[in-house]
Design an enzyme around this catalytic site. Structure first.
Site, PDB file in Angstrom:
ATOM      1  N   HIS A 122      -3.685  -4.738  -0.131  1.00 39.04           N
ATOM      2  CA  HIS A 122      -3.560  -5.143   0.916  1.00 39.04           C
ATOM      3  C   HIS A 122      -3.816  -6.626   1.068  1.00 39.04           C
ATOM      4  O   HIS A 122      -4.549  -7.295   1.356  1.00 39.04           O
ATOM      5  CB  HIS A 122      -4.340  -5.190   2.560  1.00 39.04           C
ATOM      6  CG  HIS A 122      -4.587  -3.780   2.445  1.00 39.04           C
ATOM      7  ND1 HIS A 122      -3.362  -2.867   3.275  1.00 39.04           N
ATOM      8  CD2 HIS A 122      -4.619  -2.427   2.238  1.00 39.04           C
ATOM      9  CE1 HIS A 122      -2.940  -1.565   3.579  1.00 39.04           C
ATOM     10  NE2 HIS A 122      -3.979  -1.394   3.005  1.00 39.04           N
TER      11      HIS A 122
ATOM     12  N   CYS B 153       0.414  -1.138  -0.015  1.00 38.64           N
ATOM     13  CA  CYS B 153       0.235  -0.208  -0.085  1.00 38.64           C
ATOM     14  C   CYS B 153       1.004   1.037   0.339  1.00 38.64           C
ATOM     15  O   CYS B 153       1.316   1.904  -1.180  1.00 38.64           O
ATOM     16  CB  CYS B 153      -0.825   0.244   0.640  1.00 38.64           C
ATOM     17  SG  CYS B 153      -2.581   0.985   0.871  1.00 38.64           S
TER      18      CYS B 153
ATOM     19  N   GLU C  44      -2.613  -8.571   3.183  1.00 36.31           N
ATOM     20  CA  GLU C  44      -3.200  -9.517   4.949  1.00 36.31           C
ATOM     21  C   GLU C  44      -4.513  -9.025   5.399  1.00 36.31           C
ATOM     22  O   GLU C  44      -4.861  -9.812   5.791  1.00 36.31           O
ATOM     23  CB  GLU C  44      -2.196  -8.830   5.614  1.00 36.31           C
ATOM     24  CG  GLU C  44      -3.186  -7.256   6.053  1.00 36.31           C
ATOM     25  CD  GLU C  44      -2.061  -6.161   4.974  1.00 36.31           C
ATOM     26  OE1 GLU C  44      -2.171  -5.447   5.200  1.00 36.31           O
ATOM     27  OE2 GLU C  44      -1.862  -6.392   3.994  1.00 36.31           O
TER      28      GLU C  44
END
Length: 216
Positions: free
Chosen positions: A193, A93, A195
């Site tokens: 992202h 990001c 994650e």
């Protein structure tokens, strides 16, 4: 490499946002991931991760305050040049955005300058930030995207993206083609992202962990 066979990956801790979510996701896919600002731990690591959330200028300022700006720049530069013994590097990001020269979000604030180009505001006519799941459009075959489902949906939260598509491994459609991920040498970076991107994001992180396991 850590003693238990899980590659040691240094997640740079410069005091912003929720950096621990990236660490936890990397642990889930087989890394000995450590949130750290210790130069000795970073130097020992098989890979380096630079996450980022929030604004470009505040992230750069926090990186400088933590004295991790030069460390991040050196590690990312070595990864781009693909020097023998260099470690894989992953930007996430705003961690991707900081690899560029600067950003329209913060004129006058220098980025790390590892990649050419600026980070530009998303096109007029779309909601900013893009805060949604969106479909990746790979630009070719790259190891970072190996094993992901087709089509691949991942989660974005951003209002800016790189203006140089030369090293893009994937784009997404959002008022036009937007750079979603890039790679050069041993450097990988994602505007989304991983994650927070469920199975596809974990697959990308697992690919990075395997890269760290074998790169040296």
């Amino acid at each position: 490499m850590s003693s238990n066979g899980r590659p040691l990956i240094a997640v740079l801790d410069y005091g912003i946002g929720n950096l621990r979510s990236a660490q936890k996701a990397l642990e889930k896919v087989g890394a000995d991931a450590r949130l750290t600002d210790d130069p000795l731990v970073i130097d020992e690591a098989a890979g380096v991760v630079l996450p980022g959330v929030g604004a470009f200028a505040s992230c750069m300022a926090a990186l400088e305050r933590s004295k991790l700006d030069d460390i991040a720049q050196d590690a990312a530069t070595a990864a781009v040049v693909d020097l023998p013994g260099s470690r894989p590097f992953l930007g996430i990001c705003v961690g991707l955005q900081m690899l560029y020269e600067s950003s329209e979000e913060a004129p006058g604030t220098d980025g790390l300058g590892v990649l050419d180009g600026w980070v530009r505001r998303l096109p007029d006519g779309v909601r900013r930030p893009q805060m949604q799941w969106n479909r990746l459009e790979p630009t070719g075959d790259h190891a970072m995207l190996a094993g992901m489902t087709h089509p691949s949906y991942v989660y974005f939260v951003h209002s800016y993206a790189p203006d140089d598509p030369n090293h893009a491994t994937a784009t997404c459609e959002y008022g036009g083609k937007v750079v979603a991920s890039v790679a050069r040498g041993r450097l990988w970076a994602t505007q989304f992202h991983p994650e927070k991107s469920s199975t596809n994001g974990l697959r990308l992180l697992a690919n990075f962990v395997e890269f760290c396991r074998t790169a040296r």
